[in-house]
Every structure is written in structure tokens, then in C-alpha cells.
Scaffold this active site. Structure first.
Site, PDB file in Angstrom:
ATOM      1  N   ARG A  96      18.701  62.635  16.199  1.00  0.00           N
ATOM      2  CA  ARG A  96      18.009  61.948  15.108  1.00  0.00           C
ATOM      3  C   ARG A  96      16.837  62.823  14.703  1.00  0.00           C
ATOM      4  NH1 ARG A  96      21.959  59.512  14.157  1.00  0.00           N
ATOM      5  NH2 ARG A  96      22.400  57.370  14.697  1.00  0.00           N
TER       6      ARG A  96
ATOM      7  N   GLU B 174      15.334  61.566   6.343  1.00  0.00           N
ATOM      8  CA  GLU B 174      16.594  61.714   5.609  1.00  0.00           C
ATOM      9  C   GLU B 174      16.673  60.718   4.472  1.00  0.00           C
ATOM     10  OE1 GLU B 174      19.890  61.481   8.282  1.00  0.00           O
ATOM     11  OE2 GLU B 174      19.329  63.294   9.312  1.00  0.00           O
TER      12      GLU B 174
ATOM     13  N   HIS C 139      24.116  66.161   8.092  1.00  0.00           N
ATOM     14  CA  HIS C 139      24.446  65.159   9.104  1.00  0.00           C
ATOM     15  C   HIS C 139      25.955  64.989   9.291  1.00  0.00           C
ATOM     16  CE1 HIS C 139      23.256  62.241  11.989  1.00  0.00           C
ATOM     17  NE2 HIS C 139      23.817  61.238  11.375  1.00  0.00           N
TER      18      HIS C 139
END
Length: 150
Positions: free
Chosen positions: A69, A98, A116
Site C-alpha cells: 500500500r 492514489e 497498481h
């Protein structure tokens, strides 16, 4: 089997029953390895787990890869470490805010940025599709959904 015949070491809250070398402190692991792969859940407990101290221990030849993350790495410290040569490079699949990627990261030539896709394996995509299907079936049977969205 060792990955690419590399020595594999790890850090975790608890030692696992595996043959890999365990480090109870992340800083010690960072000092020991050439490449630090960050694979941990996000959240308050791991926020900025990788900070300036860890990056300095990784060193000038070190590379960090984050598929966890974005919040796990102190992004400001990382950008500074990449700009000043504290570490050699980074491969990032996730970012702190993000989908916004800092312009400073995009300008660097010692970082690889991906959108991602760390979970983009055949097995994971199959399980994701199966979860959608199972949710639809549960919905029409008036059963509790596996992953409800509010």
C-alpha cells in the site's frame, strides 16, 4: 527453491516456520539486503513503516519495491532518498495518494512506476471474478453478500 538463486530474508511481527533468515527489526533487514520488497497490509499499524531510517539502512546500492500500500512508505522520504542517492532506485506499484502520482516521482530516472497491477495474476483475477459471481448469486437468494458495497 530460492527465488532466482537469491538469499531470501524477511521481517514480520512474528517469526514464521520457514527456512528464510528472519529479522525482528526492519532496519536490520534493510541493512542486510540489496532489494527490499514491501508486501504488507496498509493501515495505521504500517503507516510509514519504511521511513528515512530504513531507507538509509538500505543504502546507496539498495532498491525498494512496493506492491503493498502506498501509505507503508513515507513517500516524501522516498522521493528525497531517490533524488539524493540515499538509495539506488525504486519500483512502485502503489502510491500514497492514489491515483495521484507525485510529479517528483514521474521525473526521476531511477524509479519504475506501475498502475497498481501487483495483483494481476491469473489466479487473483479468477478469484476476483468468482467473488463477483458469488455476490450476484447471494444477492438473488437474499443472502448476505460476501463483499457488500455501501
Amino acid at each position: 527453491i530460492q527465488a532466482f538463486n537469491c538469499d531470501v530474508s524477511y521481517h514480520s511481527r512474528n517469526k514464521k516456520d520457514v527456512s528464510y533468515k528472519y529479522f525482528s527489526k526492519l532496519e536490520d533487514l534493510a541493512e542486510h539486503v540489496d532489494t527490499l520488497c514491501v508486501i504488507t497490509p496498509g493501515g495505521n499499524e504500517t503507516k510509514h513503516l519504511v521511513n528515512n531510517k530504513v531507507l538509509k539502512k538500505l543504502g546507496k546500492k539498495g532498491v525498494i519495491i512496493n506492491i503493498a500500500r502506498g501509505s507503508v512508505i513515507d513517500q516524501i522520504a522516498l522521493i528525497d532518498a531517490l533524488k539524493t542517492g540515499v538509495i539506488s532506485g525504486a519500483g512502485l506499484d502503489v502510491f500514497d495518494n492514489e491515483p495521484n502520482v507525485p510529479e517528483d516521482l514521474m521525473k526521476l530516472n531511477n524509479v519504475v512506476l506501475l498502475p497498481h497491477v501487483g495483483s494481476a495474476t491469473v489466479e487473483t483475477r479468477y478469484e476476483m471474478g468468482k467473488m463477483v459471481y458469488d455476490n450476484i448469486v447471494a444477492f438473488f437468494k437474499n443472502e448476505q453478500l460476501l463483499s457488500p458495497v455501501n
